[in-house]
Design an enzyme around this catalytic site. Sequence first.
Site, mmCIF file in Angstrom:
data_model
loop_
_atom_site.group_PDB
_atom_site.id
_atom_site.type_symbol
_atom_site.label_atom_id
_atom_site.label_comp_id
_atom_site.label_asym_id
_atom_site.label_seq_id
_atom_site.Cartn_x
_atom_site.Cartn_y
_atom_site.Cartn_z
ATOM 1 N N GLU A 1 0.604 -1.794 0.076
ATOM 2 C CA GLU A 1 0.304 -0.380 0.056
ATOM 3 C C GLU A 1 1.107 1.427 -0.156
ATOM 4 O O GLU A 1 0.152 2.730 -0.088
ATOM 5 C CB GLU A 1 -1.019 -0.308 0.934
ATOM 6 C CG GLU A 1 -0.390 0.143 2.720
ATOM 7 C CD GLU A 1 -1.144 -0.975 2.995
ATOM 8 O OE1 GLU A 1 -0.191 -2.055 2.143
ATOM 9 O OE2 GLU A 1 -0.694 -0.910 4.671
ATOM 10 N N ASN A 2 1.881 1.334 0.904
ATOM 11 C CA ASN A 2 2.666 2.117 0.129
ATOM 12 C C ASN A 2 3.179 2.491 -1.318
ATOM 13 O O ASN A 2 4.306 3.123 -1.697
ATOM 14 C CB ASN A 2 4.327 1.910 1.103
ATOM 15 C CG ASN A 2 5.197 1.160 0.548
ATOM 16 O OD1 ASN A 2 4.740 0.364 0.277
ATOM 17 N ND2 ASN A 2 6.398 1.403 0.904
#
Lengths: 219, 231
Positions: free
Chosen positions: A54-55
Site C-alpha cells: 500500500e505504500n
Amino acid sequence: MDAAVEPKPRTRAEMAARVAADIPEGWVVNLGIGIPTLVSDHVPPEREVIFHSENGVIGVGPAPPEDARDPWLINAGKHYVTLRTGGAFVHHADSFALIRGGRLDLCVLGAFEVSERGDLANWSTGANERAPAVGGAMDLAVGAKRLWVVMEHTTKDGRPRLVRRCSFPLTALGVVRRVYTNLAVLDVTPRGFVVREMIPGLTLEALQARTDAPLSLAS
Amino acid sequence: MIDKFVRSAAEALEGVQSGATVLIGGFGQVGTPNALIEALSELDLRDLTVVCNNAGTGTHGLARVMAEGRVRKIICSYPRSAGSVVLEELYREGRIELEIVPQGTLAERLRAAGAGLAAFYTPTGVGTALAEGKEVREFDGRAYVLERALRGDVALIEAWAADRWGNLTYRRAGRNFNPVMAMAADLTVAQTQHVADLGGLDPEAIVTPGVFVDRVVHIPYGDPVLGTPLY
C-alpha cells in the site's frame, strides 16, 4: 488395524503455503503483515501474481539478499523488498484508489477475531495503554474483491478466534470470505462458517470445541 | 526568471507560524524530508498540527519537534513503531491530541484538498470506531462515511530531482504521500537530492509539476537509513 492419526497443526509456513495454493495466475494481491507476508514465498515465480504494497509498490518481488538491498524500496511493513520486472510505483492516493476501486482480486490479512458473519477485528485490542494505529487495514478490508484471513485457530491460551460476535474493535463489517487456520480452511457463508477441509486426524467435534461459532461441513 | 531554489532549509521555512497545519511526507524512513523537519524543530513555534503517516521514531526529526512541545495534534494512520517512544509518552500523559485516520482516507482527504473538494464519501471505516460521529449515507445499497478534505498551511516533502520551476520526480517507494501533500498546502516546500537544469527532467516523468511547489532546497544526503521495522 488402522493407527489413529495424531492431528498435527499446520505451521505458519504451512498455513502460508496452503493459502498460496489457492491463488491463481493473474491475480492482483495485497498481503498483510505477519503470516500473510509469507504467502508470496510459496507462489512459484513462473505463476505471475502481482503483489501490491500500500505504500505505492505494484509488483513486489522477493526480499533481496542483505548485500543487495535498495534503501529506497520497502514494503508496508518497512522491510526491504524488490520490484519484479513489469512493476511500477504510484503515490499514496493512487495506491488506495487501486485498493478501494476494486482492483485487488485478493487481500490476505491476519486477525484477532472473525465473526460468523464475516466481521473482521484486526486493528486494535481496545487496550488503552498504547496509541492506537490502524494503517491501511480498514481500506484493504472494504476494498478488495475477496478478503481471506490467515491466523491461528485459537489464541495462545486457547480462546477461540472464530466467534459469533467479535469482542475486539471492528475493522470492517461482513467482509471476510474465507479463513485459513492451523487446523482448518473455512468459508464464511450466509449460514455461518462452513468447514472445507481439516488437518488429517481432526474431527469436526474437536474443531468445534476450539471454535465459538457453530460449524457445519461443506456438502 | 522563475527560480524557486532557496539556500537553506531554514530559509525554506520562513513565514511558518504557530498554529499552522504542517503536512509531512514520507513512509517510514523513505521519502521523508528530514532536513526540513530538523529545520522545523529549530523554530520557536507552538500549537502545530502535524499530518504524517507515522509519528516519528527515536528522539530526532519529528520526534524532536514533538518532544519540544511544539505539536498540539498529530493526524496520522500509524503512529506506532518500535522506536515511537516520544509519541507514546506524550500520548500516555495526555499532552498530545491524536487523530487516527485510515491510511487510504488520510491520502484521499489530502488529495481532495488539493483538488478543491470539500469532502467525499468512502466505504472505509463504516461500522467501526473511526466512523463514530460522522455522517453515514447509502449509495446504491452500500454505506459510506463522509470524510472532510484536509488542507495544510505548509507541506514538507522530499523529491529525488528538481528543477528551478519546482518540477519534481521521486525515487521508488519514496514517492508515497509526497505528491499528494505537495498539492494540498498553501506553501509547499521540497527538499531534493538532485538538481536538474530546466528541461533536464523528462516532461513525461515529472510527477509533481512546479505549479504545486513554492520553494526547493538542495539537500543531497544520500540514502535513507532504515530504522527498526515497524511491525
